[in-house]
Design an enzyme around this catalytic site. Structure first.
Site, PDB file in Angstrom:
ATOM      1  N   ALA A   5       0.813  -1.221   0.000  1.00 46.45           N
ATOM      2  CA  ALA A   5       0.000   0.000   0.000  1.00 46.45           C
ATOM      3  C   ALA A   5       0.843   1.267   0.000  1.00 46.45           C
ATOM      4  O   ALA A   5       0.312   2.360  -0.192  1.00 46.45           O
ATOM      5  CB  ALA A   5      -0.940   0.003   1.205  1.00 46.45           C
ATOM      6  N   GLY A   6       2.150   1.147   0.219  1.00 45.77           N
ATOM      7  CA  GLY A   6       3.018   2.316   0.217  1.00 45.77           C
ATOM      8  C   GLY A   6       3.280   2.816  -1.186  1.00 45.77           C
ATOM      9  O   GLY A   6       2.931   2.175  -2.182  1.00 45.77           O
ATOM     10  N   ARG A   7       3.931   3.989  -1.265  1.00 46.30           N
ATOM     11  CA  ARG A   7       4.186   4.576  -2.584  1.00 46.30           C
ATOM     12  C   ARG A   7       5.068   3.671  -3.437  1.00 46.30           C
ATOM     13  O   ARG A   7       4.765   3.428  -4.607  1.00 46.30           O
ATOM     14  CB  ARG A   7       4.844   5.953  -2.417  1.00 46.30           C
ATOM     15  CG  ARG A   7       3.890   7.030  -1.929  1.00 46.30           C
ATOM     16  CD  ARG A   7       4.611   8.320  -1.634  1.00 46.30           C
ATOM     17  NE  ARG A   7       5.577   8.147  -0.547  1.00 46.30           N
ATOM     18  CZ  ARG A   7       6.314   9.129  -0.038  1.00 46.30           C
ATOM     19  NH1 ARG A   7       6.218  10.348  -0.531  1.00 46.30           N
ATOM     20  NH2 ARG A   7       7.161   8.897   0.954  1.00 46.30           N
ATOM     21  N   PRO A  29      20.753  -1.409  -2.178  1.00 47.56           N
ATOM     22  CA  PRO A  29      20.658  -0.021  -1.732  1.00 47.56           C
ATOM     23  C   PRO A  29      19.930   0.863  -2.737  1.00 47.56           C
ATOM     24  O   PRO A  29      19.329   1.865  -2.365  1.00 47.56           O
ATOM     25  CB  PRO A  29      22.126   0.403  -1.583  1.00 47.56           C
ATOM     26  CG  PRO A  29      22.868  -0.869  -1.342  1.00 47.56           C
ATOM     27  CD  PRO A  29      22.144  -1.892  -2.170  1.00 47.56           C
ATOM     28  N   ASN A  30      19.979   0.510  -4.017  1.00 41.55           N
ATOM     29  CA  ASN A  30      19.288   1.281  -5.041  1.00 41.55           C
ATOM     30  C   ASN A  30      18.966   0.357  -6.211  1.00 41.55           C
ATOM     31  O   ASN A  30      19.824  -0.397  -6.654  1.00 41.55           O
ATOM     32  CB  ASN A  30      20.169   2.443  -5.514  1.00 41.55           C
ATOM     33  CG  ASN A  30      19.368   3.523  -6.197  1.00 41.55           C
ATOM     34  OD1 ASN A  30      18.571   3.261  -7.091  1.00 41.55           O
ATOM     35  ND2 ASN A  30      19.577   4.764  -5.763  1.00 41.55           N
ATOM     36  N   HIS A  61      17.687  13.897  -0.969  1.00 40.97           N
ATOM     37  CA  HIS A  61      16.433  13.143  -1.012  1.00 40.97           C
ATOM     38  C   HIS A  61      15.279  13.983  -0.468  1.00 40.97           C
ATOM     39  O   HIS A  61      15.482  15.036   0.143  1.00 40.97           O
ATOM     40  CB  HIS A  61      16.541  11.853  -0.182  1.00 40.97           C
ATOM     41  CG  HIS A  61      17.346  10.783  -0.837  1.00 40.97           C
ATOM     42  ND1 HIS A  61      18.728  10.763  -0.816  1.00 40.97           N
ATOM     43  CD2 HIS A  61      16.976   9.673  -1.544  1.00 40.97           C
ATOM     44  CE1 HIS A  61      19.172   9.704  -1.468  1.00 40.97           C
ATOM     45  NE2 HIS A  61      18.127   9.024  -1.923  1.00 40.97           N
ATOM     46  N   LYS A  98      12.220  10.760   3.949  1.00 36.67           N
ATOM     47  CA  LYS A  98      13.163   9.639   4.068  1.00 36.67           C
ATOM     48  C   LYS A  98      13.657   9.567   5.512  1.00 36.67           C
ATOM     49  O   LYS A  98      14.075  10.577   6.092  1.00 36.67           O
ATOM     50  CB  LYS A  98      14.331   9.836   3.105  1.00 36.67           C
ATOM     51  CG  LYS A  98      15.294   8.659   3.043  1.00 36.67           C
ATOM     52  CD  LYS A  98      16.311   8.862   1.932  1.00 36.67           C
ATOM     53  CE  LYS A  98      17.303   7.715   1.857  1.00 36.67           C
ATOM     54  NZ  LYS A  98      16.649   6.412   1.626  1.00 36.67           N
ATOM     55  N   GLY A 139      21.156   4.663   1.916  1.00 39.76           N
ATOM     56  CA  GLY A 139      21.827   3.392   1.663  1.00 39.76           C
ATOM     57  C   GLY A 139      22.721   3.451   0.439  1.00 39.76           C
ATOM     58  O   GLY A 139      23.798   2.850   0.406  1.00 39.76           O
TER      59      GLY A 139
END
Length: 261
Positions: free
Chosen positions: A18-20, A111-112, A140, A144, A150
Site C-alpha cells: 500500500a506504500g508509494r 541499496p538502489n 532526497h 526519508k 543506503g
C-alpha cells in the site's frame, strides 16, 4: 517449496504493497512479462497469504523492523526475498545472514534499484584511486527516515575498498572541529563512512539524487545521478524478481550482482 526459481513465470508477493514504492512495484510486476503478482500484503495482512499463493519471491518495501520479520518468515517458508528497504547496515546484514543459515533461501538487499545509480556507484569506485579526494553529497525528499542514504553508504564503501586496494594515501583535510580545538561547527564536514565524507540534504521536491565529487591537483570530476520518478527503480526491481533465484543461497548486497558490469 524450493527457494530456487524454476522455468517460466515467477510468482511474486509484495510486502508494503500500500506504500508509494509498494504500489509502484505492484504495477511493475503486473506489467512485466514473466512475472505473476500473486499476493499484495500490507501492515495488517497475514503474510501466510504469500505461502498460500505459492509465491517464489517476495519484494519488501516496508521499514527495517518489519523487513527483518518478513525475511524470517520467508526463510522459514522457502521464499526468496528482494529488499528495497533502507537502513541495512553491516550489523543488520549479519542478522540476515544468521536468519538464512542452513536454508537455501536467497535474499538480495539492493541499496538502489536504479540501473543508473548502480552504474554511478561502479564509475565512482573505478575513478576513486585516480583522485586525491572524494566526497559524496546525497539529496532526497524529507520523508526519508535514514541519513545517509543506503546508496551513499554503499558508494562510500565501494570507493573506500577501491582506494584501499590501490594503496591510495589518506585524503588531505586540515579541518579542525571545535571538539578538536578548531573553529567552525561540529558536523560541518558531514558524516564519515569508511573515512569518506558524506553530506545529506533533505528537501521537499526532491526524489533521489547523488553526486560523487572527486578532486586532485588541477582537476575535478563530478559523477551525478538523478532519479526524477520512482518509475526509474522499476526495471531493477523486475530484474531482481526474475533473477534472485539464480544467486547463491544466502545474502547478496547490491543489484550489480545481477548485471554484467
Amino acid at each position: 517449496m524450493t527457494a530456487a526459481l524454476g522455468q517460466g513465470v515467477v510468482k511474486v508477493a509484495v510486502f508494503g504493497a500500500a506504500g508509494r514504492m509498494g504500489q509502484a512495484v505492484c504495477r511493475a510486476v503486473l506489467d512485466a512479462p514473466g512475472l505473476d503478482l500473486v499476493a499484495q500484503i500490507d501492515v495488517d495482512d497475514d503474510p501466510q497469504r504469500a505461502v498460500e499463493a505459492g509465491a517464489e519471491v517476495a519484494v519488501d518495501f516496508t521499514h527495517p523492523g518489519a523487513t527483518m520479520q518478513n525475511i524470517e518468515f520467508c526463510a522459514r517458508n522457502g521464499i526468496n526475498v528482494v529488499v528495497g528497504t533502507s537502513g541495512f547496515d553491516e550489523a543488520r546484514q549479519d542478522q540476515v545472514r544468521a536468519l538464512l543459515h542452513g536454508t537455501e533461501v536467497r535474499v538480495l538487499v539492493a541499496p538502489n534499484f536504479s540501473i543508473g545509480a548502480v552504474l554511478m556507484m561502479k564509475f565512482a569506485a573505478n575513478a576513486a584511486p585516480y583522485f586525491e579526494s572524494v566526497e559524496i553529497i546525497e539529496l532526497h525528499h524529507p520523508d526519508k527516515v535514514d541519513a545517509p542514504s543506503g546508496t551513499a553508504t554503499r558508494t562510500a564503501e565501494l570507493v573506500a575498498e577501491a582506494r584501499a586496494a590501490a594503496g591510495s594515501a589518506p585524503m588531505p583535510d586540515a579541518t579542525l572541529s571545535p571538539s578538536q580545538g578548531g573553529p567552525g561547527l561540529d558536523g560541518a564536514r558531514g558524516a564519515a563512512v569508511e573515512s569518506i565524507p558524506v553530506h545529506s540534504v533533505r528537501l521537499r521536491g526532491l526524489i533521489a539524487h547523488q553526486e560523487v565529487l572527486l578532486g586532485t591537483v588541477g582537476e575535478t570530476l563530478t559523477i551525478r545521478h538523478d532519479s526524477l520518478d520512482r518509475a526509474s527503480f522499476m526495471p531493477g526491481v523486475v530484474l531482481a524478481c526474475k533473477k534472485t533465484g539464480t544467486l547463491p543461497a544466502g545474502l547478496t548486497v547490491g543489484l550489480d550482482a545481477l548485471l554484467d558490469i
